[in-house]
Write a protein that holds these residues in place. Structure first.
Motif, PDB file in Angstrom:
ATOM      1  N   SER A   1      -5.259   8.307  -1.804  1.00  0.00           N
ATOM      2  CA  SER A   1      -5.817   7.220  -0.994  1.00  0.00           C
ATOM      3  C   SER A   1      -7.268   7.527  -0.625  1.00  0.00           C
ATOM      4  O   SER A   1      -7.635   8.671  -0.377  1.00  0.00           O
ATOM      5  CB  SER A   1      -4.972   6.990   0.260  1.00  0.00           C
ATOM      6  OG  SER A   1      -4.878   8.172   0.992  1.00  0.00           O
TER       7      SER A   1
ATOM      8  N   LEU B   1      -1.006   4.875  -6.803  1.00  0.00           N
ATOM      9  CA  LEU B   1       0.236   5.620  -7.075  1.00  0.00           C
ATOM     10  C   LEU B   1       0.293   5.889  -8.567  1.00  0.00           C
ATOM     11  O   LEU B   1       0.097   4.979  -9.381  1.00  0.00           O
ATOM     12  CB  LEU B   1       1.454   4.780  -6.679  1.00  0.00           C
ATOM     13  CG  LEU B   1       1.872   4.794  -5.222  1.00  0.00           C
ATOM     14  CD1 LEU B   1       3.072   3.888  -5.029  1.00  0.00           C
ATOM     15  CD2 LEU B   1       2.200   6.212  -4.778  1.00  0.00           C
TER      16      LEU B   1
ATOM     17  N   GLN C   1       0.308  10.191  -4.741  1.00  0.00           N
ATOM     18  CA  GLN C   1      -0.435   9.115  -4.083  1.00  0.00           C
ATOM     19  C   GLN C   1      -1.835   9.607  -3.739  1.00  0.00           C
ATOM     20  O   GLN C   1      -2.005  10.664  -3.151  1.00  0.00           O
ATOM     21  CB  GLN C   1       0.305   8.684  -2.818  1.00  0.00           C
ATOM     22  CG  GLN C   1      -0.451   7.620  -2.050  1.00  0.00           C
ATOM     23  CD  GLN C   1       0.265   7.244  -0.771  1.00  0.00           C
ATOM     24  OE1 GLN C   1       1.381   6.756  -0.796  1.00  0.00           O
ATOM     25  NE2 GLN C   1      -0.403   7.479   0.349  1.00  0.00           N
TER      26      GLN C   1
END
Ligand code: ADP
Length: 464
Positions: free
Chosen positions: A391, A458, A389
């Motif tokens: 971000s 993702l 992941q």
């Protein structure tokens, strides 16, 4: 020669039926007739023995023959086509059918040979005679000679039987031919009708009616697959056509604003309304830069939004990549006094490095564009077992709830007037999404107006 499925199938069915009938008749004729012949021959033998047995019973204990009864036996045998002659042990004739009725015997033999010949012209038959001795207490008391038409003879009933058999064979043959023809036609219809209908649908699609669909339901697997494929094709064509139209109108729309502005500036200068100075030329120059940037974005769009985006996968460390990019952006972050932080372990992923770099650049430059001075940007990499992941979070202007569902669409800008100053054409996130989807990953956004925005990507570690 090209023939239709229907003719082809019907003909093949008929050919198979014909071959089958032909083979069956040959085998039936050959084996059945042979079997029947041997049955007739055995029957003849049995009849002869019966007659001999009957005659033997007419020998009396005192060494005499009962002549009247023997004559009866002889006459009834004659009626069945058998010429009987009885001699005693010394060779003396007791009874002789030939002597009894010579004419009838001759006539009968002639009739029999005629009958056989008419049916079997190659039949080698003729008069045959079998001898049987009559033994009483191991002593020969007489000899019976039975003459008949041999080696075998078909009487009326036998011939009727054979003819019936042949007639049944012919009828079965004709029946199966008709059946084959009908089955062929029905099968061909079931095959070719749906295919023809799918063809006419495909033809309509090829002429540009992308909205038509085939609703062919068939229990034949291939036809169902054909229908499905044609429908998918039409759907893709329809979608592409829509995208093409939208893209053209979007591009025209995007180009119009800077071009109109530029035209206005230039006309004002030509007409002398505006003085020609470097300030005004700079404004024109800015519009040209904007147009140029748009064209560049369009180029990128055509490169990355291609449905069959080719991925050049390698295994690389994303965290390292992100740190490198932060260094590249350092100057811009610093000049806006934005604090950038990075958190995360070393994460290896298998993906297209150039395209993932493009994704990160888009997200980072957005966070830079839409975060005011003294803001904060946090980039984080997390290990989620089989996924990674990434971000990118800022505390910038945020996106309103109404705009949020559309920001990934091409040419969509949340705040038109603001974006015109920052210069985006609304293409960056569309490209980002295409790249992530080509990697079978996903992208999500959380945002609140005036609070900040977070993009979460993702991506599978092992690209399948
Ligand atoms: P642009 O070239 O306009 O930046 P993008 O496709 O990258 O195009 O983004 C689409 C729109 O989404 C932007 O115009 C902006 O309104 C909004 N947006 C994207 N990222 C952010 C962010 N980090 N903060 C606030 N708004 C954003």
């Amino acid at each position: 020669v090209r023939s239709s499925l229907r003719t082809r199938l019907s003909l093949s069915y008929m050919l198979i039926a014909m071959i089958c009938v032909f083979l069956i008749s040959i085998f039936a004729n050959f084996f059945l007739e042979r079997q029947f012949r041997s049955y007739i021959m055995k029957n003849q033998e049995r009849k002869n023995k019966e007659i001999v047995e009957l005659i033997k019973k007419q020998y009396t204990s005192n060494g005499l023959w009962r002549k009247e009864i023997i004559e009866n036996i002889g006459v009834s045998s004659l009626e069945q086509g058998l010429i009987v002659k009885l001699k005693d042990s010394s060779g003396k004739v007791i009874w002789d059918a030939m002597a009894y009725n010579h004419g009838m015997c001759q006539q009968m033999m002639f009739q029999m040979s005629q009958n056989m010949y008419s049916r079997y012209p190659n039949f080698k038959g003729g008069y045959k005679e079998d001898k049987y001795s009559i033994l009483v207490n191991l002593k020969e008391v007489g000899i019976v000679e039975i003459g008949y038409y041999g080696p075998f003879y078909f009487n009326e009933n036998d011939l009727i039987f054979i003819n019936t058999l042949n007639r049944i064979l012919v009828s079965v043959g004709l029946f199966s031919l008709i059946l084959a023809l009908l089955t062929g036609i029905i099968m061909a219809k079931r095959l070719s009708m749906p295919i023809s209908r799918v063809i006419s649908t495909a033809r309509m699609i090829s002429r540009g009616s992308f909205e038509v669909r085939s609703f062919e339901k068939s229990d034949i697997k291939e036809i169902n697959e054909l229908t499905l494929t044609i429908n998918n094709l039409a759907e893709n064509l329809e979608k592409n056509e829509m995208l093409r139209q939208r893209l053209t109108s979007d591009v025209a729309h995007e180009l119009r604003t800077p071009l109109t502005t530029l035209q206005g500036y230039l006309e004002a200068m030509i007409d002398g309304v505006w003085r020609l100075d470097s300030e005004r030329l700079k404004s024109c120059h800015e519009e040209v830069i904007r147009i140029n940037r748009l064209v560049g974005d369009l180029e990128k769009l055509s490169k990355y939004e291609n449905q069959n985006l080719k991925l050049n996968k390698t295994n690389f460390n994303v965290s390292e990549l992100i740190r490198g990019l932060i260094l590249n952006f350092e100057h811009e972050y610093l000049s806006k006094r934005i604090e950038v932080t990075f958190r995360g372990e070393e994460e290896m992923i298998t993906a297209d490095k150039d395209k993932i770099t493009q994704v990160l650049i888009n997200l980072m430059s957005n966070s830079l564009k839409y975060t005011p001075e003294h803001g904060k940007v946090e980039i984080e990499v997390k290990d989620l077992k089989d996924k990674t992941q990434i971000s990118v979070k800022d505390n910038g202007v945020g996106i309103s709830e109404e705009d949020l569902p559309f920001i990934f669409e091409r040419f969509y800008r949340a705040d038109k007037s603001r974006s015109r100053i920052t210069g985006g054409a609304g293409i960056g996130l569309a490209i980002t999404k295409s790249i992530i989807e080509a990697h079978k990953g996903s992208i999500k956004v959380n945002s609140k107006l005036n609070e900040g925005t977070e993009f979460i990507v993702l991506i599978s570690k092992k690209y399948l």
